[in-house]
Write a protein that holds these residues in place. Structure first.
Motif, PDB file in Angstrom:
ATOM      1  N   GLY A   9       0.797  -1.117  -0.069  1.00  0.00           N
ATOM      2  CA  GLY A   9       0.013  -0.045   0.046  1.00  0.00           C
ATOM      3  C   GLY A   9       0.970   1.174  -0.032  1.00  0.00           C
ATOM      4  N   GLY A  10       0.066   2.477  -0.137  1.00  0.00           N
ATOM      5  CA  GLY A  10       1.028   3.538   0.084  1.00  0.00           C
ATOM      6  C   GLY A  10       0.196   4.694  -0.868  1.00  0.00           C
ATOM      7  N   LEU A  11       0.727   5.918  -1.059  1.00  0.00           N
ATOM      8  CA  LEU A  11       0.253   6.928  -1.574  1.00  0.00           C
ATOM      9  C   LEU A  11       0.396   7.027  -3.139  1.00  0.00           C
ATOM     10  CD1 LEU A  11      -0.986   9.919  -1.548  1.00  0.00           C
ATOM     11  CD2 LEU A  11       1.084  10.845  -0.902  1.00  0.00           C
ATOM     12  N   VAL A  12      -0.626   7.237  -3.856  1.00  0.00           N
ATOM     13  CA  VAL A  12      -0.298   7.229  -5.394  1.00  0.00           C
ATOM     14  C   VAL A  12      -1.505   8.263  -5.944  1.00  0.00           C
ATOM     15  CG1 VAL A  12      -1.990   5.238  -5.714  1.00  0.00           C
ATOM     16  CG2 VAL A  12      -0.445   5.650  -7.429  1.00  0.00           C
ATOM     17  N   GLN A  13      -0.727   8.845  -6.879  1.00  0.00           N
ATOM     18  CA  GLN A  13      -1.818   9.787  -7.492  1.00  0.00           C
ATOM     19  C   GLN A  13      -2.978   9.174  -8.482  1.00  0.00           C
ATOM     20  OE1 GLN A  13       0.913  12.418 -10.210  1.00  0.00           O
ATOM     21  NE2 GLN A  13       1.682  13.569  -8.279  1.00  0.00           N
ATOM     22  N   PRO A  14      -3.992   9.953  -8.579  1.00  0.00           N
ATOM     23  CA  PRO A  14      -4.937   9.480  -9.703  1.00  0.00           C
ATOM     24  C   PRO A  14      -4.451   9.149 -11.039  1.00  0.00           C
ATOM     25  CG  PRO A  14      -5.755  11.355  -8.409  1.00  0.00           C
ATOM     26  CD  PRO A  14      -4.423  11.256  -8.056  1.00  0.00           C
ATOM     27  N   GLY A  15      -4.964   7.775 -11.221  1.00  0.00           N
ATOM     28  CA  GLY A  15      -4.605   7.156 -12.530  1.00  0.00           C
ATOM     29  C   GLY A  15      -3.347   6.168 -12.376  1.00  0.00           C
ATOM     30  N   GLU A  37     -10.694  -7.303   0.523  1.00  0.00           N
ATOM     31  CA  GLU A  37     -11.453  -6.342   0.555  1.00  0.00           C
ATOM     32  C   GLU A  37     -11.094  -4.981   1.128  1.00  0.00           C
ATOM     33  OE1 GLU A  37     -14.093 -10.035   3.346  1.00  0.00           O
ATOM     34  OE2 GLU A  37     -12.920  -8.394   4.264  1.00  0.00           O
ATOM     35  N   ARG A  38     -11.973  -4.090   1.216  1.00  0.00           N
ATOM     36  CA  ARG A  38     -11.490  -2.723   1.408  1.00  0.00           C
ATOM     37  C   ARG A  38     -12.667  -2.091   2.427  1.00  0.00           C
ATOM     38  NH1 ARG A  38     -11.924   0.851  -4.229  1.00  0.00           N
ATOM     39  NH2 ARG A  38     -14.271   0.865  -4.118  1.00  0.00           N
ATOM     40  N   GLN A  39     -12.026  -1.126   2.999  1.00  0.00           N
ATOM     41  CA  GLN A  39     -12.963  -0.241   3.998  1.00  0.00           C
ATOM     42  C   GLN A  39     -12.424   1.308   4.001  1.00  0.00           C
ATOM     43  OE1 GLN A  39     -13.349  -1.573   8.059  1.00  0.00           O
ATOM     44  NE2 GLN A  39     -15.359  -0.573   8.291  1.00  0.00           N
ATOM     45  N   ALA A  40     -13.285   2.209   3.442  1.00  0.00           N
ATOM     46  CA  ALA A  40     -12.947   3.484   3.420  1.00  0.00           C
ATOM     47  C   ALA A  40     -13.513   4.302   4.642  1.00  0.00           C
ATOM     48  CB  ALA A  40     -13.693   4.150   2.083  1.00  0.00           C
ATOM     49  N   PRO A  41     -12.793   5.272   4.951  1.00  0.00           N
ATOM     50  CA  PRO A  41     -13.215   6.123   6.277  1.00  0.00           C
ATOM     51  C   PRO A  41     -14.795   6.228   6.176  1.00  0.00           C
ATOM     52  CG  PRO A  41     -11.491   7.009   5.410  1.00  0.00           C
ATOM     53  CD  PRO A  41     -11.854   5.801   4.471  1.00  0.00           C
ATOM     54  N   ASP A  89     -10.863   5.079  -4.445  1.00  0.00           N
ATOM     55  CA  ASP A  89     -10.386   3.735  -4.169  1.00  0.00           C
ATOM     56  C   ASP A  89      -9.593   3.853  -2.773  1.00  0.00           C
ATOM     57  OD1 ASP A  89      -9.667   3.244  -7.662  1.00  0.00           O
ATOM     58  OD2 ASP A  89     -11.294   2.371  -6.392  1.00  0.00           O
ATOM     59  N   THR A  90      -9.461   4.935  -2.232  1.00  0.00           N
ATOM     60  CA  THR A  90      -8.722   5.328  -1.078  1.00  0.00           C
ATOM     61  C   THR A  90      -9.278   4.536   0.129  1.00  0.00           C
ATOM     62  OG1 THR A  90      -7.981   7.498  -1.462  1.00  0.00           O
ATOM     63  CG2 THR A  90      -8.188   6.650   0.727  1.00  0.00           C
ATOM     64  N   ALA A  91      -8.744   3.626   0.792  1.00  0.00           N
ATOM     65  CA  ALA A  91      -9.275   2.781   1.823  1.00  0.00           C
ATOM     66  C   ALA A  91      -8.170   1.825   2.340  1.00  0.00           C
ATOM     67  CB  ALA A  91     -10.231   1.810   0.991  1.00  0.00           C
ATOM     68  N   VAL A  92      -8.461   1.236   3.430  1.00  0.00           N
ATOM     69  CA  VAL A  92      -7.568   0.128   3.809  1.00  0.00           C
ATOM     70  C   VAL A  92      -8.013  -1.055   3.265  1.00  0.00           C
ATOM     71  CG1 VAL A  92      -6.835  -1.162   6.032  1.00  0.00           C
ATOM     72  CG2 VAL A  92      -7.150   1.294   6.271  1.00  0.00           C
ATOM     73  N   TRP A 110      -8.165 -13.101   8.298  1.00  0.00           N
ATOM     74  CA  TRP A 110      -7.830 -11.923   7.728  1.00  0.00           C
ATOM     75  C   TRP A 110      -6.582 -11.135   8.147  1.00  0.00           C
ATOM     76  CZ3 TRP A 110     -12.609 -13.434   8.849  1.00  0.00           C
ATOM     77  CH2 TRP A 110     -13.667 -13.162   8.011  1.00  0.00           C
ATOM     78  N   GLY A 111      -5.796 -10.279   7.402  1.00  0.00           N
ATOM     79  CA  GLY A 111      -4.747  -9.477   7.798  1.00  0.00           C
ATOM     80  C   GLY A 111      -4.967  -8.442   8.514  1.00  0.00           C
ATOM     81  N   GLN A 112      -4.001  -7.653   8.575  1.00  0.00           N
ATOM     82  CA  GLN A 112      -4.253  -6.332   9.420  1.00  0.00           C
ATOM     83  C   GLN A 112      -4.711  -5.307   8.535  1.00  0.00           C
ATOM     84  OE1 GLN A 112      -1.158  -7.454   8.481  1.00  0.00           O
ATOM     85  NE2 GLN A 112      -0.545  -5.613   7.581  1.00  0.00           N
ATOM     86  N   GLY A 113      -4.284  -5.460   7.231  1.00  0.00           N
ATOM     87  CA  GLY A 113      -4.706  -4.364   6.444  1.00  0.00           C
ATOM     88  C   GLY A 113      -3.367  -3.329   5.839  1.00  0.00           C
ATOM     89  N   THR A 114      -3.642  -2.762   4.597  1.00  0.00           N
ATOM     90  CA  THR A 114      -2.599  -1.842   4.239  1.00  0.00           C
ATOM     91  C   THR A 114      -3.450  -0.738   3.332  1.00  0.00           C
ATOM     92  OG1 THR A 114      -0.620  -1.756   2.845  1.00  0.00           O
ATOM     93  CG2 THR A 114      -2.616  -3.140   2.024  1.00  0.00           C
ATOM     94  N   GLN A 115      -3.025   0.464   3.801  1.00  0.00           N
ATOM     95  CA  GLN A 115      -3.629   1.778   3.435  1.00  0.00           C
ATOM     96  C   GLN A 115      -3.139   2.057   2.050  1.00  0.00           C
ATOM     97  OE1 GLN A 115      -5.631   4.146   5.443  1.00  0.00           O
ATOM     98  NE2 GLN A 115      -5.807   4.852   3.434  1.00  0.00           N
ATOM     99  N   VAL A 116      -4.104   2.392   1.394  1.00  0.00           N
ATOM    100  CA  VAL A 116      -3.949   2.754   0.040  1.00  0.00           C
ATOM    101  C   VAL A 116      -4.778   4.080  -0.037  1.00  0.00           C
ATOM    102  CG1 VAL A 116      -4.569   2.721  -2.479  1.00  0.00           C
ATOM    103  CG2 VAL A 116      -4.080   0.742  -1.132  1.00  0.00           C
ATOM    104  N   THR A 117      -3.997   5.157  -0.475  1.00  0.00           N
ATOM    105  CA  THR A 117      -4.383   6.712  -0.542  1.00  0.00           C
ATOM    106  C   THR A 117      -4.097   7.006  -1.991  1.00  0.00           C
ATOM    107  OG1 THR A 117      -4.127   7.085   1.669  1.00  0.00           O
ATOM    108  CG2 THR A 117      -4.217   8.877   0.480  1.00  0.00           C
ATOM    109  N   VAL A 118      -5.144   7.514  -2.586  1.00  0.00           N
ATOM    110  CA  VAL A 118      -5.166   8.094  -4.056  1.00  0.00           C
ATOM    111  C   VAL A 118      -5.410   9.676  -4.055  1.00  0.00           C
ATOM    112  CG1 VAL A 118      -5.859   7.848  -6.385  1.00  0.00           C
ATOM    113  CG2 VAL A 118      -6.150   5.705  -4.877  1.00  0.00           C
ATOM    114  N   SER A 119      -4.431  10.221  -4.185  1.00  0.00           N
ATOM    115  CA  SER A 119      -4.568  11.850  -3.996  1.00  0.00           C
ATOM    116  C   SER A 119      -3.412  12.421  -4.921  1.00  0.00           C
ATOM    117  CB  SER A 119      -4.479  12.239  -2.639  1.00  0.00           C
ATOM    118  OG  SER A 119      -4.313  13.482  -2.517  1.00  0.00           O
ATOM    119  N   SER A 120      -3.847  13.462  -5.265  1.00  0.00           N
ATOM    120  CA  SER A 120      -2.900  14.599  -6.065  1.00  0.00           C
ATOM    121  C   SER A 120      -2.018  15.451  -5.161  1.00  0.00           C
ATOM    122  CB  SER A 120      -3.506  15.292  -7.116  1.00  0.00           C
ATOM    123  OG  SER A 120      -4.419  15.796  -6.549  1.00  0.00           O
TER     124      SER A 120
END
Length: 120
Positions: A9-15, A37-41, A89-92, A110-120
């Protein structure tokens, strides 16, 4: 004890793209279906994709055409390749596996989750 650990997981730009990995370890007799699976705030957890032991896949509508689930049975690993990522798509992201943990005992792990953040 069975453990799933996600990474990638990590921070990625849109697209952009990310590839998540999940490895299972511990006292595992067998694994059948694996899922992401994913869970957004502020939202409920939702299924992203499923893969069976023989590689059959099923995707949530939002994932079709952009996400690809895969696995390596020998390594007890699953992967989620994500392309054309969007801010929504931003979620754990969590991986899970239906696991035989004893001679006649199956359960989801289940695992502990990994954060994915999609933002410019």
């Amino acid at each position: 004890q069975v453990q799933l650990v996600e990474s990638g997981g990590g921070l990625v730009q849109p697209g952009g793209s990310l590839r998540l990995s999940c490895v299972a370890s511990g006292n595992i007799f067998d694994i059948t279906n694996m899922e992401w699976e994913r869970q957004a705030p502020g939202k409920e957890r939702e299924r992203v994709a499923t893969i069976t032991t023989n590689g059959q896949t099923n995707y949530a509508d939002f994932a079709k055409g952009r996400f690809t689930i895969d696995r390596n049975n020998a390594k007890k690993e699953s992967y989620l390749e994500m392309k054309d990522l969007r801010p929504e798509d931003t979620a754990v992201y969590y991986c899970s596996a239906f696991t035989k943990v004893a001679a006649s005992s199956w359960r989801w792990v289940w695992g502990q989750g990994t954060q994915v953040t999609v933002s410019s």
